[in-house]
Design an enzyme around this catalytic site. Sequence first.
Site, PDB file in Angstrom:
ATOM      1  N   ASN A  32       0.880  -1.172   0.000  1.00 34.12           N
ATOM      2  CA  ASN A  32       0.000   0.000   0.000  1.00 34.12           C
ATOM      3  C   ASN A  32       0.917   1.222   0.000  1.00 34.12           C
ATOM      4  O   ASN A  32       1.503   1.561   1.019  1.00 34.12           O
ATOM      5  CB  ASN A  32      -0.892  -0.023   1.255  1.00 34.12           C
ATOM      6  N   GLU A  69      -5.560  -4.920  10.396  1.00 34.36           N
ATOM      7  CA  GLU A  69      -4.538  -3.911  10.677  1.00 34.36           C
ATOM      8  C   GLU A  69      -4.828  -3.254  12.019  1.00 34.36           C
ATOM      9  O   GLU A  69      -5.641  -2.324  12.094  1.00 34.36           O
ATOM     10  CB  GLU A  69      -4.532  -2.844   9.571  1.00 34.36           C
ATOM     11  N   GLY A 115       2.561   2.131  10.881  1.00 29.93           N
ATOM     12  CA  GLY A 115       3.533   3.221  10.763  1.00 29.93           C
ATOM     13  C   GLY A 115       4.234   3.547  12.069  1.00 29.93           C
ATOM     14  O   GLY A 115       4.924   4.559  12.177  1.00 29.93           O
TER      15      GLY A 115
HETATM   16  P1  13P Z   1       3.039   0.276   7.701  1.00 28.15           P
HETATM   17  O1  13P Z   1       3.515  -1.004   7.097  1.00 28.15           O
HETATM   18  O2  13P Z   1       3.780   1.486   7.238  1.00 28.15           O
HETATM   19  O3  13P Z   1       2.925   0.176   9.184  1.00 28.15           O
HETATM   20  O4  13P Z   1       1.545   0.491   7.144  1.00 28.15           O
HETATM   21  C1  13P Z   1       0.659  -0.546   7.248  1.00 28.15           C
HETATM   22  C2  13P Z   1      -0.547  -0.183   6.472  1.00 28.15           C
HETATM   23  O5  13P Z   1      -1.283   0.700   6.837  1.00 28.15           O
HETATM   24  C3  13P Z   1      -0.799  -0.921   5.225  1.00 28.15           C
HETATM   25  O6  13P Z   1      -2.060  -0.629   4.737  1.00 28.15           O
END
Ligand code: 13P
Length: 248
Positions: free
Chosen positions: A9, A164, A170
């Site tokens: 993503n 998630e 993040g």
């Molecule tokens: P990160 O891998 O940057 O933590 O993001 C995860 C995410 O939101 C994928 O949709």
Amino acid sequence: MRKPIIAGNWKMNNTASEGVELVNAIKPLVKGAKCDVVVCVPAIDIPAVKKALRGSKIKLGAQNVHFAEKGAYTGEISANMLKEYGVQYVIIGHSERRQYFGETDETVNKRTLAALAAGLTPIVCIGESLEEREGGLTEKVLSAQIEKDFAGIEDFSKIVVAYEPIWAIGTGRTATDEQANETIGFIRKRMKKAYAGKNVGKMRIQYGGSMNAKNCKGLMAQPEIDGGLIGGASLKAPDFAAIVNFDK
Ligand code: 13P
């Protein structure tokens, strides 16, 4: 058995030319991939990335889709518009869209049904916040999302779910292998009960949240985890390729 699916993503990163550069770097590194590989790119990058993906097995995905077939929805993009460009997957209900753009369980459900009707594969995101997890509300929150976001779906083999946990996105703070496995196991069990007889057993569930080249092997070794939805690490070709090649 369910075929693993690793999706990047890109969020609002990469102009079209940067996206092409990234895809060109990823392509040779994932040639032998046994899993499904998807890149979900900013809408305006779609035509250029589509061209760059030629000759590879990497699939093209979008990050959002409107629920109406057409009409007065300034700034929005319909499922048919994506479809015409060869888009096959679309992320729906990402927590960033729920948080910043007023996405609700109701609109997530409508978008999911519209994507399915157009022949796209929705990647529907669900997950709890840190407060909810610490308050012992994870299962309650997920159950409500399960009930509302997926209402009316007839064949769950045609969708992908991304679990998630918002606190892991993040932040560099990943769910442990066991935490992710246990929660995804709960989601699958709950969905089998809520949508019995609708192919839930064939539905793939990804983990997403700070998944990277280092922790991917442990997460992917868990029996309930069918793949990953990758943010930050999908923007670097070697890191994304290492995740795609988790089984090597
Ligand atoms: P990160 O891998 O940057 O933590 O993001 C995860 C995410 O939101 C994928 O949709």
